[in-house]
Design an enzyme around this catalytic site. Structure first.
Site, PDB file in Angstrom:
ATOM      1  N   ASP A   1       3.296  11.802   8.007  1.00 43.59           N
ATOM      2  CA  ASP A   1       2.627  13.086   8.208  1.00 43.59           C
ATOM      3  C   ASP A   1       1.616  13.210   7.072  1.00 43.59           C
ATOM      4  O   ASP A   1       2.013  13.360   5.897  1.00 43.59           O
ATOM      5  CB  ASP A   1       3.673  14.213   8.147  1.00 43.59           C
ATOM      6  CG  ASP A   1       3.041  15.588   8.366  1.00 43.59           C
ATOM      7  OD1 ASP A   1       1.807  15.695   8.294  1.00 43.59           O
ATOM      8  OD2 ASP A   1       3.805  16.544   8.584  1.00 43.59           O
TER       9      ASP A   1
ATOM     10  N   SER B   1     -16.743  15.186  12.301  1.00 39.87           N
ATOM     11  CA  SER B   1     -17.065  15.621  13.670  1.00 39.87           C
ATOM     12  C   SER B   1     -18.477  16.175  13.659  1.00 39.87           C
ATOM     13  O   SER B   1     -18.981  16.582  12.599  1.00 39.87           O
ATOM     14  CB  SER B   1     -16.101  16.735  14.088  1.00 39.87           C
ATOM     15  OG  SER B   1     -16.558  17.386  15.263  1.00 39.87           O
TER      16      SER B   1
ATOM     17  N   TYR C   1     -11.571  24.634  12.816  1.00 42.98           N
ATOM     18  CA  TYR C   1     -11.836  23.195  12.932  1.00 42.98           C
ATOM     19  C   TYR C   1     -13.186  22.862  12.279  1.00 42.98           C
ATOM     20  O   TYR C   1     -13.298  21.906  11.510  1.00 42.98           O
ATOM     21  CB  TYR C   1     -11.833  22.800  14.416  1.00 42.98           C
ATOM     22  CG  TYR C   1     -12.060  21.331  14.692  1.00 42.98           C
ATOM     23  CD1 TYR C   1     -11.036  20.402  14.508  1.00 42.98           C
ATOM     24  CD2 TYR C   1     -13.288  20.866  15.158  1.00 42.98           C
ATOM     25  CE1 TYR C   1     -11.233  19.053  14.782  1.00 42.98           C
ATOM     26  CE2 TYR C   1     -13.494  19.524  15.436  1.00 42.98           C
ATOM     27  CZ  TYR C   1     -12.466  18.613  15.252  1.00 42.98           C
ATOM     28  OH  TYR C   1     -12.665  17.275  15.524  1.00 42.98           O
TER      29      TYR C   1
ATOM     30  N   LYS D   1     -13.944  20.287   9.122  1.00 43.94           N
ATOM     31  CA  LYS D   1     -14.792  19.099   9.218  1.00 43.94           C
ATOM     32  C   LYS D   1     -16.032  19.216   8.320  1.00 43.94           C
ATOM     33  O   LYS D   1     -16.503  18.224   7.762  1.00 43.94           O
ATOM     34  CB  LYS D   1     -15.189  18.854  10.682  1.00 43.94           C
ATOM     35  CG  LYS D   1     -14.003  18.506  11.590  1.00 43.94           C
ATOM     36  CD  LYS D   1     -13.277  17.237  11.142  1.00 43.94           C
ATOM     37  CE  LYS D   1     -12.228  16.795  12.149  1.00 43.94           C
ATOM     38  NZ  LYS D   1     -11.567  15.525  11.774  1.00 43.94           N
TER      39      LYS D   1
HETATM   40  P1  NAD Z   1      -6.108  11.810  19.064  1.00 48.35           P
HETATM   41  O1  NAD Z   1      -5.242  13.018  19.183  1.00 48.35           O
HETATM   42  O2  NAD Z   1      -6.038  10.780  20.140  1.00 48.35           O
HETATM   43  O3  NAD Z   1      -5.867  11.088  17.660  1.00 48.35           O
HETATM   44  C1  NAD Z   1      -5.463  11.776  16.484  1.00 48.35           C
HETATM   45  C2  NAD Z   1      -4.224  11.097  15.940  1.00 48.35           C
HETATM   46  O4  NAD Z   1      -3.874  11.732  14.708  1.00 48.35           O
HETATM   47  C3  NAD Z   1      -3.026  11.258  16.903  1.00 48.35           C
HETATM   48  O5  NAD Z   1      -2.440   9.997  17.183  1.00 48.35           O
HETATM   49  C4  NAD Z   1      -2.082  12.189  16.141  1.00 48.35           C
HETATM   50  O6  NAD Z   1      -0.700  11.936  16.397  1.00 48.35           O
HETATM   51  C5  NAD Z   1      -2.468  11.884  14.685  1.00 48.35           C
HETATM   52  N1  NAD Z   1      -2.084  12.978  13.795  1.00 48.35           N
HETATM   53  C6  NAD Z   1      -2.258  14.311  13.988  1.00 48.35           C
HETATM   54  N2  NAD Z   1      -1.730  14.989  12.959  1.00 48.35           N
HETATM   55  C7  NAD Z   1      -1.203  14.070  12.102  1.00 48.35           C
HETATM   56  C8  NAD Z   1      -0.507  14.164  10.868  1.00 48.35           C
HETATM   57  N3  NAD Z   1      -0.232  15.345  10.304  1.00 48.35           N
HETATM   58  N4  NAD Z   1      -0.123  13.017  10.273  1.00 48.35           N
HETATM   59  C9  NAD Z   1      -0.372  11.804  10.834  1.00 48.35           C
HETATM   60  N5  NAD Z   1      -1.025  11.664  12.018  1.00 48.35           N
HETATM   61  C10 NAD Z   1      -1.426  12.787  12.637  1.00 48.35           C
HETATM   62  O7  NAD Z   1      -7.588  12.389  18.953  1.00 48.35           O
HETATM   63  P2  NAD Z   1      -8.978  11.698  18.605  1.00 48.35           P
HETATM   64  O8  NAD Z   1      -9.976  12.395  19.426  1.00 48.35           O
HETATM   65  O9  NAD Z   1      -8.892  10.216  18.625  1.00 48.35           O
HETATM   66  O10 NAD Z   1      -9.161  12.215  17.102  1.00 48.35           O
HETATM   67  C11 NAD Z   1      -9.304  11.349  15.987  1.00 48.35           C
HETATM   68  C12 NAD Z   1     -10.218  12.006  14.960  1.00 48.35           C
HETATM   69  O11 NAD Z   1     -11.526  12.133  15.517  1.00 48.35           O
HETATM   70  C13 NAD Z   1      -9.778  13.420  14.560  1.00 48.35           C
HETATM   71  O12 NAD Z   1      -9.937  13.586  13.172  1.00 48.35           O
HETATM   72  C14 NAD Z   1     -10.733  14.309  15.331  1.00 48.35           C
HETATM   73  O13 NAD Z   1     -10.921  15.538  14.688  1.00 48.35           O
HETATM   74  C15 NAD Z   1     -11.982  13.452  15.341  1.00 48.35           C
HETATM   75  N6  NAD Z   1     -12.936  13.776  16.398  1.00 48.35           N
HETATM   76  C16 NAD Z   1     -12.639  13.642  17.725  1.00 48.35           C
HETATM   77  C17 NAD Z   1     -13.596  13.969  18.683  1.00 48.35           C
HETATM   78  C18 NAD Z   1     -13.378  13.848  20.169  1.00 48.35           C
HETATM   79  O14 NAD Z   1     -14.229  14.298  20.945  1.00 48.35           O
HETATM   80  N7  NAD Z   1     -12.304  13.253  20.630  1.00 48.35           N
HETATM   81  C19 NAD Z   1     -14.856  14.422  18.280  1.00 48.35           C
HETATM   82  C20 NAD Z   1     -15.121  14.556  16.932  1.00 48.35           C
HETATM   83  C21 NAD Z   1     -14.166  14.214  15.991  1.00 48.35           C
END
Ligand code: NAD
Length: 264
Positions: free
Chosen positions: A62, A140, A153, A157
């Site tokens: 975590d 992001s 959020y 970011k």
């Molecule tokens: P996702 O939910 O598939 O991946 C995020 C991962 O982080 C998950 O596997 C989750 O279990 C893990 N996680 C969450 N809280 C945690 C904690 N406390 N400790 C350890 N692991 C933890 O989503 P994603 O879209 O792949 O997101 C990855 C990153 O990209 C994030 O930081 C998100 O903010 C960023 N992001 C995503 C998007 C999008 O459109 N998907 C856009 C901009 C930024």
């Protein structure tokens, strides 16, 4: 022969590596030769077995707990000097200010910002001792321009982009580079699917995400996790030896502002 994107002999830590963008990054760095130690809050046994074939080692963690991050970095150091960290773990928070509880604020800021900060704290001394390293923070497009639907959020970011720039300045003397990637909208991730599952009309919601990004609109698709992973590979590799304190927006131009309406 080695190339500037060859990561053999490198040890990388990737947080949030069980799904979405983090998993794509872990797999891309491992394919380029790195020993990747991933960690996640919520692990997925089936994909983990596939990823183990690339040598990716997963740990439960975590990122809100400094002791957890420290344990993962220590485990990675068993494989050699840790010179790559990708702070990717993150959660969304679609709420207006009057709905936000103190617990919401803490969960979002602690995951998206504090987790990354303490990840940096525990790799920087190791990178310094190794003669350098590269940290990539997954921020992001919300970190570059305000959005109307998720202030907490966006704050997390925006602060992550500020953290990137601050540590880049502090640690260039240690030959440690710190950069961020600002993606969005990326399909095929748990975070995106959770948003789409809440939508009344999933297809209409996908179209809305695509319409908000000029290139996504032109190509008629969302950005893929693999496209974000290519940017991460570049930033951690020697190809980016002179790149620090900056961000790469893998957002199809979304952070440029309001896309032109069709036909204009
Ligand atoms: P996702 O939910 O598939 O991946 C995020 C991962 O982080 C998950 O596997 C989750 O279990 C893990 N996680 C969450 N809280 C945690 C904690 N406390 N400790 C350890 N692991 C933890 O989503 P994603 O879209 O792949 O997101 C990855 C990153 O990209 C994030 O930081 C998100 O903010 C960023 N992001 C995503 C998007 C999008 O459109 N998907 C856009 C901009 C930024």
């Amino acid at each position: 022969m080695t190339t500037s994107m060859d990561l053999r002999e490198r040890v990388a830590v990737v947080t949030g590596a069980a799904s979405g963008i983090g998993r794509a990054i872990a797999r891309r760095l491992a394919s380029a030769g790195a020993k990747v130690v991933g960690c996640d809050f919520d692990r997925v046994a089936t994909t983990e077995a596939e990823d183990a074939e690339l040598g990716i080692e997963m740990h439960s963690c975590d990122v809100r707990q400094e002791s957890d991050i420290c344990r993962v970095v220590d485990a990675a150091a068993q494989h050699g000097s840790v010179t790559i960290l990708v702070n990717n773990a993150g959660i969304g928070m679609v709420k207006q200010i009057d709905e936000v509880t103190q617990d919401d604020w803490d969960r979002c800021l602690d995951t998206n910002l504090r987790g990354a900060f303490f990840g940096c704290k525990h790799v920087i001394p190791r990178m310094r001792a190794a003669g350098g390293g590269s940290i990539v923070n997954i921020a992001s497009n919300a970190g570059l321009l305000p959005r109307a639907h998720d202030p907490v959020y966006s704050i997390s970011k925006g602060a992550l982009v500020a953290l990137t720039r601050s540590l880049a300045l502090c640690h260039s003397v240690d030959r440690i580079r710190v950069n961020s990637i600002c993606p969005g909208p990326v399909g095929d991730t748990r975070m995106m699917n959770a948003d789409l599952d809440k939508a009344e009309d999933r297809e209409a919601s996908i179209k809305q995400f695509i319409a908000a990004s000029p290139l996504a609109r032109a190509l008629e698709r969302m950005i893929s996790p693999a496209e974000v992973a290519e940017a991460a590979l570049y930033l951690v590799s020697d190809a980016a030896a002179m790149v620090t304190g900056t961000h790469i927006a893998i957002d199809g131009g979304k952070s440029l502002g309001v896309p032109p309406s069709p036909g204009s």
